[in-house]
Design an enzyme around this catalytic site. Structure first.
Site, PDB file in Angstrom:
ATOM      1  N   GLU A 176       0.815  -1.214   0.000  1.00 27.63           N
ATOM      2  CA  GLU A 176       0.000   0.000   0.000  1.00 27.63           C
ATOM      3  C   GLU A 176       0.851   1.267   0.000  1.00 27.63           C
ATOM      4  O   GLU A 176       0.375   2.341  -0.301  1.00 27.63           O
ATOM      5  CB  GLU A 176      -0.915   0.016   1.240  1.00 27.63           C
ATOM      6  CG  GLU A 176      -1.819  -1.207   1.355  1.00 27.63           C
ATOM      7  CD  GLU A 176      -3.028  -1.126   0.437  1.00 27.63           C
ATOM      8  OE1 GLU A 176      -3.596  -0.034   0.311  1.00 27.63           O
ATOM      9  OE2 GLU A 176      -3.394  -2.160  -0.160  1.00 27.63           O
ATOM     10  N   PHE A 280      -2.251   3.398  -5.373  1.00 24.95           N
ATOM     11  CA  PHE A 280      -1.248   2.334  -5.411  1.00 24.95           C
ATOM     12  C   PHE A 280      -1.661   1.273  -4.412  1.00 24.95           C
ATOM     13  O   PHE A 280      -1.821   1.550  -3.218  1.00 24.95           O
ATOM     14  CB  PHE A 280       0.123   2.908  -5.040  1.00 24.95           C
ATOM     15  CG  PHE A 280       1.232   1.887  -4.965  1.00 24.95           C
ATOM     16  CD1 PHE A 280       1.816   1.391  -6.126  1.00 24.95           C
ATOM     17  CD2 PHE A 280       1.701   1.417  -3.742  1.00 24.95           C
ATOM     18  CE1 PHE A 280       2.847   0.452  -6.063  1.00 24.95           C
ATOM     19  CE2 PHE A 280       2.734   0.483  -3.670  1.00 24.95           C
ATOM     20  CZ  PHE A 280       3.305  -0.003  -4.840  1.00 24.95           C
ATOM     21  N   ASP A 366       9.498  17.877 -36.143  1.00 25.92           N
ATOM     22  CA  ASP A 366       8.674  17.713 -34.948  1.00 25.92           C
ATOM     23  C   ASP A 366       7.288  17.200 -35.333  1.00 25.92           C
ATOM     24  O   ASP A 366       7.068  16.700 -36.447  1.00 25.92           O
ATOM     25  CB  ASP A 366       8.643  19.045 -34.164  1.00 25.92           C
ATOM     26  CG  ASP A 366       8.475  18.855 -32.669  1.00 25.92           C
ATOM     27  OD1 ASP A 366       7.328  18.609 -32.237  1.00 25.92           O
ATOM     28  OD2 ASP A 366       9.474  18.949 -31.917  1.00 25.92           O
ATOM     29  N   ASP A 367       6.361  17.350 -34.438  1.00 26.94           N
ATOM     30  CA  ASP A 367       4.990  16.849 -34.572  1.00 26.94           C
ATOM     31  C   ASP A 367       4.347  17.233 -35.914  1.00 26.94           C
ATOM     32  O   ASP A 367       4.536  18.352 -36.393  1.00 26.94           O
ATOM     33  CB  ASP A 367       4.184  17.473 -33.412  1.00 26.94           C
ATOM     34  CG  ASP A 367       2.867  16.787 -33.183  1.00 26.94           C
ATOM     35  OD1 ASP A 367       2.513  15.896 -33.963  1.00 26.94           O
ATOM     36  OD2 ASP A 367       2.198  17.158 -32.201  1.00 26.94           O
ATOM     37  N   SER A 525       8.259  15.943 -22.228  1.00 30.21           N
ATOM     38  CA  SER A 525       6.859  15.772 -21.868  1.00 30.21           C
ATOM     39  C   SER A 525       6.291  17.168 -21.727  1.00 30.21           C
ATOM     40  O   SER A 525       6.377  17.777 -20.666  1.00 30.21           O
ATOM     41  CB  SER A 525       6.740  14.998 -20.549  1.00 30.21           C
ATOM     42  OG  SER A 525       5.386  14.953 -20.153  1.00 30.21           O
ATOM     43  N   ASP A 532      13.494  13.565 -15.195  1.00 28.43           N
ATOM     44  CA  ASP A 532      13.855  12.840 -13.984  1.00 28.43           C
ATOM     45  C   ASP A 532      14.996  11.879 -14.281  1.00 28.43           C
ATOM     46  O   ASP A 532      15.315  11.602 -15.442  1.00 28.43           O
ATOM     47  CB  ASP A 532      12.638  12.096 -13.418  1.00 28.43           C
ATOM     48  CG  ASP A 532      12.022  11.158 -14.442  1.00 28.43           C
ATOM     49  OD1 ASP A 532      12.696  10.191 -14.832  1.00 28.43           O
ATOM     50  OD2 ASP A 532      10.864  11.380 -14.861  1.00 28.43           O
ATOM     51  N   GLU A 612      21.960  38.590 -38.231  1.00 33.71           N
ATOM     52  CA  GLU A 612      21.645  37.567 -37.229  1.00 33.71           C
ATOM     53  C   GLU A 612      22.171  36.203 -37.678  1.00 33.71           C
ATOM     54  O   GLU A 612      22.667  35.418 -36.867  1.00 33.71           O
ATOM     55  CB  GLU A 612      20.135  37.511 -36.979  1.00 33.71           C
ATOM     56  CG  GLU A 612      19.651  38.685 -36.135  1.00 33.71           C
ATOM     57  CD  GLU A 612      18.139  38.735 -35.996  1.00 33.71           C
ATOM     58  OE1 GLU A 612      17.677  39.108 -34.912  1.00 33.71           O
ATOM     59  OE2 GLU A 612      17.432  38.427 -36.980  1.00 33.71           O
TER      60      GLU A 612
HETATM   61  C1  GLA Z   1       5.230  19.215 -26.784  1.00 35.15           C
HETATM   62  C2  GLA Z   1       6.715  19.470 -26.852  1.00 35.15           C
HETATM   63  C3  GLA Z   1       7.009  20.493 -27.920  1.00 35.15           C
HETATM   64  C4  GLA Z   1       6.476  20.001 -29.247  1.00 35.15           C
HETATM   65  C5  GLA Z   1       5.008  19.690 -29.147  1.00 35.15           C
HETATM   66  C6  GLA Z   1       4.496  19.017 -30.399  1.00 35.15           C
HETATM   67  O1  GLA Z   1       4.547  20.304 -26.288  1.00 35.15           O
HETATM   68  O2  GLA Z   1       7.219  19.851 -25.634  1.00 35.15           O
HETATM   69  O3  GLA Z   1       8.376  20.749 -27.984  1.00 35.15           O
HETATM   70  O4  GLA Z   1       7.204  18.849 -29.629  1.00 35.15           O
HETATM   71  O5  GLA Z   1       4.725  18.835 -28.051  1.00 35.15           O
HETATM   72  O6  GLA Z   1       3.174  18.725 -30.337  1.00 35.15           O
END
Ligand code: GLA
Length: 727
Positions: A176, A280, A366-367, A525, A532, A612
């Site tokens: 527990e 848990f 990325d996404d 995340s 972590d 730049e």
């Molecule tokens: C999260 C990530 C970002 C990007 C988006 C894509 O928020 O931290 O860096 O990759 O997802 O959806």
């Protein structure tokens, strides 16, 4: 020999280079904690005191001795039901429905090398670098057997803890609560340093006095979370960066956790870290064993700076793994803040082309490249390349980018699923949802049930099919919501699901790094929501925050630096006005902030000016020149950016030969007073030359009085100064 058992005194003593940890088995077989701190010899059982304390009961076998009570004595693994009314480390529900477990010593073993934990991340060492102590305890009634594991890494001043809990009885029991590590202090006034935050503002340092009652941090989210980091420090009230005693505990685990600090009725302090106990209730059938995720402990008598350096070295060299562990990682350009979901193969290629021209090493798509995914409401879970959107195959895009001399990396979120996806339509039962209830949505998505092997197997197969399509050298492993509705169709014991989910995640990651040893995996995340020590076992770097504002980053990276090495901190230069705060700071300042990490860019390079671009070229060169020092040097915090007018930090070679000073001006005033920044880690008695000005300074004066910073007009200017020891 760093682990010593003294048969006369019945003590176990663990020595590291600068610290000593001692425990004792007493006349009743209880395992008491005696000491943890500065290295010493001798027996510290004189610290134990005995008195008849009202309302602190005594174990039956103490007979009439009313001065002996578990409610008062310092313990290694305090268990519920022994008369200790402080918060316990271990609670078990026995097969007869009763609570309680009275663990007594019945043996030990000392082994060469540091133990590992099957299925879980853990600190590792060469056989000669570490030792393991196993202490066996058992409960005579339930026959629960506990093996407490202590790993000792003397050179690193690290002690690790884990435990194996075995149900050697007949019936089914439930765990527990399980706090892997407990430290009891019989006296002392402490401050607790913890790291709180939120999405896009992670790991803000909080330092509060430990007072009567309990201070609790933790996560019920199934991930370690943005809200509290699974790391805490107990420091003397007077302890500073450079002086005083302090203890750190860090959880090598990426799921829910609980950290507790409690000052009891006799002003004694108990500090514990381990699994979140809410939701848990982990079943153990007869003969089954549960492995407690690891906690690492370290102590410094030389202040917080040294404490952090201990953790940095340990995580960098004895937790991170793989080809990229010791090498400087590629400087990357990420497409997220450059174009979000709005891209095709050609625009990605053009971004890579611009980046290649500036000396950047890798393009990360990325996404948005898979399934039906033009925003974050659909497509998650469908790990099939959207060739219509890209206008070409993934293989062809990678080849074209490689042709520019650039590496290619890709974004993944294997744990997530949108209801609007082919995967969810085919397998709605694979998502964590409770039958008959509407689930909680986060970012309009659900979470796949990674406690199920069949689900992990399927997603792994899909991901492999993508990764096999070309020369992919980097994966960004994202996870964009907290767990909820933790119900798995695969078990009747829902109290195991959140932990089994994490085991499923680790299983997937282990398979990934084994099958693709050449891929660099960056954890993420929603930025740093799962930053972590557990993730570092699979991902040597983690995207530190979705907040790329350079000034906010100083604070986030400052907090992060207490527990994690700079080589693990994903940090990028982004556009201005910043997409999270609307603030504009010079590109040099953004680069200095991002250089306290793995470094990269996250902006549309077509949108910046020629000047730049020239600056970016210089920054890339500058970073490459200092990267080894940034990754492997000793890291010093020279200011607290949350409370002081400057953000200042330094990387110094361990042998004192070179140092890189970084400063960002946070506060400007009319008729400015001069800021003097005091360096650290230089060799006393030596002279250092600052490379851009050619000026030579005495090390002791730089460390004692400091370096006056220029008084210049301008908002949030940054300075980077490189010192080389010349005599
Ligand atoms: C999260 C990530 C970002 C990007 C988006 C894509 O928020 O931290 O860096 O990759 O997802 O959806």
């Amino acid at each position: 020999m760093s682990i010593i058992f003294d048969e006369k005194k019945n003590t176990f003593t663990l020595h590291t280079k600068n610290t000593t940890y001692q425990m004792q088995v007493n006349q009743y077989g209880a395992l008491l904690h005696l000491y943890y701190g500065r290295r010493t010899e001798g027996c510290m059982d004189y610290l134990l005191t005995y008195a008849d304390r009202g309302f602190s009961g005594s174990p039956y076998d103490a007979g009439n001795d009313r001065t002996y009570s578990m409610d008062v004595l310092p313990q290694e693994f305090p268990s519920q039901g022994t008369g200790d009314y402080r918060s316990p480390a271990f609670c078990v529900k026995n097969s007869d429905g009763s609570y309680g477990c009275d663990l007594r010593f019945h043996g030990y073993q000392i082994k060469n090398g540091k133990y590992g934990i099957k299925g879980l991340p853990a600190v590792y060492s060469e056989e000669a670098e570490g030792e393991t102590l196993e202490i066996y305890l058992s409960d005579a009634v339930s026959q629960i057997e506990v093996c407490l594991l202590y790993g000792v890494l003397p050179d690193l001043d690290m002690i690790t803890r884990s435990a194996r809990i075995c149900n050697a009885g007949k019936g089914k029991i439930y765990l527990e609560k399980l706090q892997t590590a407990c430290l009891d202090f019989v006296t002392g006034d402490f401050d607790l340093l913890s790291f709180y935050g939120r999405h896009a503002m992670e790991r803000t340092l909080q330092r509060t006095p430990v007072s009567h009652g309990a201070q609790v941090i933790g996560s019920r989210r199934g991930t370690s979370s943005h809200q509290y980091n699974p790391m805490m420090i107990l420091a003397g009230r007077e302890t500073t960066e450079d002086a005083g005693g302090c203890y750190a505990m860090s959880f090598v685990y990426s799921g829910g956790f609980k950290g507790e600090v409690e000052k009891d009725q006799f002003h004694q302090t108990r500090m514990m870290l381990g699994l979140m106990d809410e939701m848990f209730s982990y079943p153990l059938e007869s003969g089954e064993t549960f492995l407690a995720p690891e906690v690492v402990l370290t102590y410094s008598s030389e202040g917080l700076g040294k404490l952090s350096q201990n953790l940095h070295k340990c995580f960098r060299e004895h937790l991170c793994r793989g080809k990229y562990r010791d090498v400087v990682r590629p400087i990357l350009i990420n497409s997220w803040e450059a174009s979000y979901f709005d891209f095709d193969g050609e625009s990605i290629y053009q971004l890579a082309r611009e980046a290649a021209d500036l000396g950047i090493d890798m393009l990360v798509m990325d996404d948005g490249w898979f399934g039906k995914r033009d925003d974050d409401n659909s497509g998650l879970g469908d790990w099939q390349v959207n060739e219509d959107k890209l206008g070409e195959s993934l293989g062809s895009l990678i080849q074209r980018i490689n042709g520019l001399g650039m590496k290619f990396g890709i974004w993944l979120e294997p744990e997530g699923v949108n209801e609007d996806s082919d995967l969810y339509r085919a397998h709605p039962d694979w998502a964590l949802t409770i039958p008959g209830r509407n689930p909680v949505r986060g970012r309009n998505q659900l979470i796949l049930d990674f406690s199920r092997k069949d689900v992990v197997d399927y997603v792994f197969e899909q991901v492999c099919k993508v990764l096999d399509q070309g020369n992919i050298e980097y994966v960004k492993w994202d996870m964009n919501r907290s767990l909820s509705d933790c119900f798995s169709r695969s078990t009747d014991d829902q109290g195991r699901v959140m932990h089994d989910y994490v085991l499923g995640l680790y299983d997937f990651l282990e398979r990934l790094v084994t099958r693709y040893p050449d891929i660099l995996v960056e954890g993420c995340s929603g930025g740093g929501g799962r930053f972590d020590a557990g993730m570092l076992y699979y991902c040597p770097q983690i995207w530190c925050s979705d907040n790329t504002d350079a000034l906010n980053r100083l604070s986030i990276q400052y907090g992060t630096s207490f527990g994690y090495p700079i080589s693990s901190v994903g940090s990028h230069v982004s556009a201005v006005p910043n997409h999270q705060t609307g603030r504009s700071v010079p590109i040099h300042t953004r680069a200095v902030a991002a250089m306290a990490g793995t470094f990269g860019y996250e902006l549309d390079l077509h949108e910046i000016t020629e000047e730049e671009k020239q600056e970016v070229r210089e920054q890339v060169k500058e970073y490459k020149k200092h990267a080894d020092l940034i990754y492997h040097g000793l890291y010093y915090r020279l200011s607290d950016p949350n409370t002081q007018g400057i953000g200042a930090w330094e990387f110094a070679a361990e042998d004192g030969t070179e140092a890189l000073l970084n400063v960002v001006m946070l506060k400007m005033e009319g008729n400015m007073t001069v800021n003097y920044v005091r360096l650290k880690g230089l060799t006393s008695g030596c002279m250092y030359e600052e490379q851009s000005s050619g000026k030579v300074y005495p090390a002791d004066a730089l460390m004692e009085v400091g370096l006056p910073l220029p008084v210049e007009m301008g908002e949030h200017l940054a300075y980077q100064m490189y010192f080389v020891r010349v005599s």
